[in-house]
Design a protein around this motif. Structure first.
Motif, PDB file in Angstrom:
ATOM      1  N   PHE A 158     124.106  60.031  -0.943  1.00 42.22           N
ATOM      2  CA  PHE A 158     124.938  60.827  -1.847  1.00 42.22           C
ATOM      3  C   PHE A 158     126.253  60.112  -2.127  1.00 42.22           C
ATOM      4  O   PHE A 158     126.743  60.096  -3.262  1.00 42.22           O
ATOM      5  N   ARG A 159     126.835  59.513  -1.091  1.00 42.78           N
ATOM      6  CA  ARG A 159     128.142  58.861  -1.226  1.00 42.78           C
ATOM      7  C   ARG A 159     128.060  57.475  -1.866  1.00 42.78           C
ATOM      8  O   ARG A 159     129.034  57.007  -2.448  1.00 42.78           O
ATOM      9  N   HIS A 160     126.908  56.819  -1.754  1.00 37.81           N
ATOM     10  CA  HIS A 160     126.825  55.427  -2.186  1.00 37.81           C
ATOM     11  C   HIS A 160     125.866  55.191  -3.349  1.00 37.81           C
ATOM     12  O   HIS A 160     125.588  54.051  -3.708  1.00 37.81           O
ATOM     13  N   SER A 161     125.349  56.255  -3.923  1.00 38.76           N
ATOM     14  CA  SER A 161     124.417  56.093  -5.037  1.00 38.76           C
ATOM     15  C   SER A 161     124.703  57.141  -6.097  1.00 38.76           C
ATOM     16  O   SER A 161     125.014  58.294  -5.781  1.00 38.76           O
ATOM     17  N   ASN A 162     124.575  56.740  -7.350  1.00 37.68           N
ATOM     18  CA  ASN A 162     124.752  57.663  -8.464  1.00 37.68           C
ATOM     19  C   ASN A 162     123.417  58.127  -9.027  1.00 37.68           C
ATOM     20  O   ASN A 162     123.355  58.701 -10.115  1.00 37.68           O
ATOM     21  N   GLY A 163     122.347  57.865  -8.297  1.00 33.26           N
ATOM     22  CA  GLY A 163     121.018  58.215  -8.771  1.00 33.26           C
ATOM     23  C   GLY A 163     120.815  59.714  -8.890  1.00 33.26           C
ATOM     24  O   GLY A 163     121.481  60.513  -8.236  1.00 33.26           O
ATOM     25  N   ALA A 164     119.870  60.092  -9.731  1.00 30.28           N
ATOM     26  CA  ALA A 164     119.495  61.500  -9.882  1.00 30.28           C
ATOM     27  C   ALA A 164     118.754  61.970  -8.635  1.00 30.28           C
ATOM     28  O   ALA A 164     118.368  61.164  -7.776  1.00 30.28           O
ATOM     29  N   GLU A 165     118.555  63.276  -8.554  1.00 32.07           N
ATOM     30  CA  GLU A 165     117.944  63.860  -7.350  1.00 32.07           C
ATOM     31  C   GLU A 165     116.599  63.203  -7.016  1.00 32.07           C
ATOM     32  O   GLU A 165     116.317  62.890  -5.860  1.00 32.07           O
ATOM     33  N   GLY A 166     115.762  63.003  -8.023  1.00 33.34           N
ATOM     34  CA  GLY A 166     114.449  62.421  -7.778  1.00 33.34           C
ATOM     35  C   GLY A 166     114.537  61.026  -7.170  1.00 33.34           C
ATOM     36  O   GLY A 166     113.788  60.685  -6.253  1.00 33.34           O
ATOM     37  N   LYS A 167     115.453  60.213  -7.682  1.00 34.61           N
ATOM     38  CA  LYS A 167     115.637  58.862  -7.164  1.00 34.61           C
ATOM     39  C   LYS A 167     116.184  58.889  -5.742  1.00 34.61           C
ATOM     40  O   LYS A 167     115.795  58.086  -4.881  1.00 34.61           O
TER      41      LYS A 167
END
Length: 223
Positions: free
Chosen positions: A60-69
């Protein structure tokens, strides 16, 4: 075993675990084949959840990916295979307490046992030292995986599911054909089929891994 050996204590401390007492760490390293009153299963259950939360927070803190990713990457990082890989890297196999038959059968190198022990050690750490300390151990031990590509590529089962939907096919159907061997050296054979297309069969040390491999083979053949 009635007490944790000095070698195992030093090994745990070397890899960031903070020991107060010894009983819980002995429990975390004890396989059911020993016949001991307490083995690692309950701690494994707890450690699996601690690992999941620590890893999810990091993502959560180190990625801007969507929930699925994020979910895809999380599943790869906390999988039994990932836990076993970390356990092998730190040399856990020589510190696991096993019954003679289980050791002779190679349980110390089993992916299932190594993965379970890694989770149980995290459970013991949580009980002894709380979440913050255990999260630090996880981020240290999992650093190569967190910094790598685990879970970034699309998971074979997800890829197959999307392929089937995109080609107006029924969802893939997974069937367990066979389970053999003792728990610490289990073998699972799974078939995946898509109606009116074909099927693929694979064998692995866990049902989930067999399904993944079957999906990968299916996509190579029909995708």
């Amino acid at each position: 075993m009635s007490e944790l050996g000095a070698k195992s204590r030093a090994w745990l401390e070397q890899h960031g675990f903070k020991l107060h007492g010894e009983a819980i760490w002995l429990e975390a390293l004890t396989h059911g084949s020993t016949g001991a009153e307490r083995d690692y299963q309950r701690l494994e259950f707890l450690g699996d959840r601690v690992l999941g939360l620590a890893t999810a927070e990091w993502l959560f803190r180190h990625s801007n990916g969507a929930e699925g990713k994020l979910a895809q990457r999380l599943n790869a990082l906390v999988s039994k295979g990932a836990c076993a890989a970390v356990a092998r890297e730190i040399g856990a196999s020589e510190h696991i307490y096993l019954g003679k038959q289980a050791r002779d059968d190679g349980a110390a190198e089993s992916e299932n046992v190594l993965g379970d022990v890694m989770e149980s050690l995290l459970g013991a750490s949580f009980i002894e030292n709380g979440f913050d300390q255990t999260r630090g151990v996880i981020l240290h031990l999992w650093a190569p995986l967190l910094g790598g590509t685990a879970g970034i590529a699309k998971h074979p089962k997800s890829a197959l599911q999307e392929w089937a939907a995109g080609n107006q096919r029924r969802p893939p159907k997974y069937d367990l054909l066979e389970r053999s061997g003792p728990d610490h050296k289990a073998s699972f054979t799974v078939r995946v089929a898509v109606h009116n297309v074909g099927d693929a069969v694979a064998t692995a040390n866990s049902k989930q891994e067999a399904e993944t491999e079957a999906a990968r083979q299916f996509m190579e053949r029909f995708g």
